[in-house]
Design an enzyme around this catalytic site. Structure first.
Site, PDB file in Angstrom:
ATOM      1  N   ASP A  35       0.812  -1.218   0.000  1.00 13.33           N
ATOM      2  CA  ASP A  35       0.000   0.000   0.000  1.00 13.33           C
ATOM      3  C   ASP A  35       0.852   1.278   0.000  1.00 13.33           C
ATOM      4  O   ASP A  35       0.714   2.144   0.878  1.00 13.33           O
ATOM      5  CB  ASP A  35      -0.912   0.012   1.238  1.00 13.33           C
ATOM      6  CG  ASP A  35      -1.788  -1.234   1.319  1.00 13.33           C
ATOM      7  OD1 ASP A  35      -2.334  -1.642   0.280  1.00 13.33           O
ATOM      8  OD2 ASP A  35      -1.927  -1.800   2.430  1.00 13.33           O
ATOM      9  N   GLU A 206     -26.698  -3.718 -10.148  1.00 14.79           N
ATOM     10  CA  GLU A 206     -27.474  -4.904 -10.558  1.00 14.79           C
ATOM     11  C   GLU A 206     -26.503  -6.067 -10.711  1.00 14.79           C
ATOM     12  O   GLU A 206     -25.489  -5.947 -11.418  1.00 14.79           O
ATOM     13  CB  GLU A 206     -28.171  -4.634 -11.893  1.00 14.79           C
ATOM     14  CG  GLU A 206     -29.284  -3.605 -11.786  1.00 14.79           C
ATOM     15  CD  GLU A 206     -29.801  -3.220 -13.155  1.00 14.79           C
ATOM     16  OE1 GLU A 206     -29.910  -4.097 -14.036  1.00 14.79           O
ATOM     17  OE2 GLU A 206     -30.057  -2.015 -13.357  1.00 14.79           O
ATOM     18  N   GLU A 336      24.424   4.512   5.135  1.00 13.23           N
ATOM     19  CA  GLU A 336      23.787   3.510   5.988  1.00 13.23           C
ATOM     20  C   GLU A 336      23.712   2.183   5.223  1.00 13.23           C
ATOM     21  O   GLU A 336      23.365   2.165   4.033  1.00 13.23           O
ATOM     22  CB  GLU A 336      22.387   3.961   6.399  1.00 13.23           C
ATOM     23  CG  GLU A 336      22.372   5.224   7.239  1.00 13.23           C
ATOM     24  CD  GLU A 336      23.191   5.094   8.516  1.00 13.23           C
ATOM     25  OE1 GLU A 336      23.110   4.048   9.171  1.00 13.23           O
ATOM     26  OE2 GLU A 336      23.938   6.041   8.838  1.00 13.23           O
ATOM     27  N   GLU A 338      21.548   0.041   5.363  1.00 15.01           N
ATOM     28  CA  GLU A 338      20.157  -0.207   4.958  1.00 15.01           C
ATOM     29  C   GLU A 338      19.736   0.678   3.790  1.00 15.01           C
ATOM     30  O   GLU A 338      18.550   0.754   3.468  1.00 15.01           O
ATOM     31  CB  GLU A 338      19.217  -0.051   6.157  1.00 15.01           C
ATOM     32  CG  GLU A 338      19.112   1.348   6.736  1.00 15.01           C
ATOM     33  CD  GLU A 338      20.187   1.659   7.780  1.00 15.01           C
ATOM     34  OE1 GLU A 338      21.178   0.920   7.858  1.00 15.01           O
ATOM     35  OE2 GLU A 338      20.042   2.659   8.509  1.00 15.01           O
TER      36      GLU A 338
HETATM   37  O1  FUB Z   1      -3.229  -3.834   2.986  1.00 13.56           O
HETATM   38  C1  FUB Z   1      -4.509  -4.101   3.508  1.00 13.56           C
HETATM   39  C2  FUB Z   1      -5.563  -3.700   2.534  1.00 13.56           C
HETATM   40  O2  FUB Z   1      -5.380  -4.385   1.298  1.00 13.56           O
HETATM   41  C3  FUB Z   1      -5.541  -2.244   2.143  1.00 13.56           C
HETATM   42  O3  FUB Z   1      -6.100  -1.412   3.115  1.00 13.56           O
HETATM   43  C4  FUB Z   1      -6.254  -2.288   0.845  1.00 13.56           C
HETATM   44  O4  FUB Z   1      -6.124  -1.130   0.085  1.00 13.56           O
HETATM   45  C5  FUB Z   1      -5.641  -3.510   0.206  1.00 13.56           C
HETATM   46  O5  FUB Z   1      -4.412  -3.198  -0.402  1.00 13.56           O
END
Ligand code: FUB
Length: 459
Positions: A35, A206, A336, A338
């Site tokens: 995300d 629908e 770093e 990382e």
């Molecule tokens: O990562 C958890 C959930 O899955 C997110 O909130 C959604 O957008 C989907 O990516």
């Protein structure tokens, strides 16, 4: 390597490796990152992510993480500055975040499961730096009480009005007060329509009808060239990414089509964020493409793109290459461990004293930084800060590929503990100039963990 029975010169093989090296998708290999929500601040691009746990069978996510870059190929892991336990009222599901800056404060909006309502809620944490630390800004959810309440996205308009959008499968918004942590009035629900989102809202759709598309979740709200954009995961599961545009921040919205079609990415969700950085536009999303990845083991990726002349967004396909470099890395100052463009086998850990460091180093693992620019410096020494509770090992410093020219070999001893750090130096055996990908190839006894690595530099 052989073509038509002839061996290609090793130097040419090395040059070919050097051409294909650099950054690749997924951006992070040390853990799963979901995300992605980009934010540009003070010349650096930050990405805020969720974190799928290894071996998970659902989105049992515990924390949010931050990564940054100044060149789009080397990414620094800033660890996790915010987790479920930072919200006294939350107990589960650290889902899709977004962080924005206002008046020098950083507001980190997150969905999580609320103990108060037993459903999902959206909280906001605040910090003084893009990498935190962050703390719950109000000690309670900003909005609470619906399974729909996930995936917040925030945009501050030119007139100073901030908007918080969120929702699955409905779309909600509020106008935030200028404190960014409160709002007046009711939560507004966007009326979804075929014209606006490809389909009417979920309650009135629908069942048998084939719609052009439908909003699902994961909105990303922003403005460009006077137009407002709502980019979102669409089509139900499996998800693709589509978008709508508007002349006003609260609609009416016009469905504009798909951005990233359904692709074989190994993840049934997709979730996007868009940012402009150093004159280019970038589309962040996630896939299940890291080894061991899948629907509950997702990893962020990035693609560069150019808006069409009329402001519409082109079709963007997932690639392995990702974004090209827009800068170089200075290897003559402390870097770093990382910070990396690619790695094999290693993980990262952190503690309050050292911050983030590279861990789980075993024989044959490596970390690579791309586009290290030595200029005409010809460094004489390579040094690294390392720790080992066991017998240590060796850092082979190689140029341009995992088995490229060996320019230094640092013997890491046991230091008496996994967090007993020592800075150790070794001579550089060649005159190194120009721009190179540098591979730190870890060698030692087969089986056990060898050592941890906190930072390195050439002198
Ligand atoms: O990562 C958890 C959930 O899955 C997110 O909130 C959604 O957008 C989907 O990516």
């Amino acid at each position: 390597m052989r073509i038509h029975g002839k061996a290609i010169l090793p130097a040419l093989a090395m040059a070919m490796c050097a051409m294909t090296a650099g950054a690749k998708n997924p951006i992070v290999q040390t853990c799963y990152t979901t995300d992605p929500a980009p934010m540009v601040h003070d010349g650096t691009l930050y990405v805020y992510t969720g974190h799928d746990e290894d071996g998970a069978d659902f989105f049992w996510m515990q924390e949010w993480r931050v990564y940054s870059t100044t060149d789009m190929v080397n990414w620094t892991d800033h660890g996790s500055p915010l987790a479920i336990e930072d919200f006294a009222w939350g107990d589960d599901r650290a889902w899709a975040p977004q962080c924005v800056e206002r008046n020098g404060k950083f507001y980190f909006y997150v969905p999580l499961h609320s103990k108060l309502s037993g459903t999902m809620a959206i909280g906001v944490a605040v910090g003084d730096s893009p990498t935190g630390p962050f703390k719950d800004a109000i000690g309670k959810p900003l909005v609470d009480g619906s399974w729909d309440y996930i995936d917040p996205t925030v945009f501050i308009d030119d007139d100073g009005q901030a908007y918080l959008y969120w929702g699955n499968p409905e779309i909600y918004y509020v106008k935030l007060n200028s404190d960014m942590v409160s709002f007046d009035g009711e939560v507004c629900k966007i009326e979804q329509s075929e014209e606006g989102f490809g389909a009417p809202g979920p309650k009135v759709r629908e069942k048998e009808k084939k719609y052009r598309d439908n909003y699902t979740e994961g909105p990303w709200f922003y403005k460009r060239g006077g137009k407002y954009y709502l980019v979102y995961a669409a089509g139900g599961v499996p998800e693709h990414i589509a978008y709508s545009m508007s002349d006003s921040p609260t609609g009416p919205w016009k469905y504009m089509g798909e951005i990233m079609p359904l692709c074989d990415t190994g993840s049934f969700t997709n979730h996007s964020g868009i940012a402009d950085y150093k004159g280019k536009s970038y589309f962040f999303y996630h896939t299940g493409k890291l080894p061991g990845g899948g629907g509950f083991a997702r990893s962020m990726a990035v693609e560069p793109f150019e808006y069409n002349a009329d402001g519409t967004i082109p079709t963007i396909m997932p690639t392995e290459e990702g974004a090209p470099a827009v800068g170089t890395l200075n290897p003559m100052k402390r870097v770093e461990a990382e910070t990396m463009a690619w790695s094999k086998g290693v993980k990262t850990e952190s503690n309050a004293k050292m911050g983030v460091y590279v861990s789980d180093i075993h024989n044959g693992d490596f970390v690579m930084v791309a586009k290290a620019d030595f200029g005409n410096k010809k460094p004489k020494k390579f040094g690294a800060s390392v720790a080992s509770a066991l017998r240590g090992g060796t850092i082979e410093v190689r140029m341009d590929s995992e088995d490229g020219e060996l320019i230094a070999s640092l013997q890491v001893p046991g230091t008496g503990g996994w967090e007993e750090w020592r800075y150790i130096k070794t001579p550089v055996s060649t005159d190194v100039t120009g721009v190179h990908d540098i591979y730190f190839v870890f060698k030692g006894r087969k089986g056990p963990k060898l050592f941890n690595m906190d930072y390195w530099k050439f002198e």
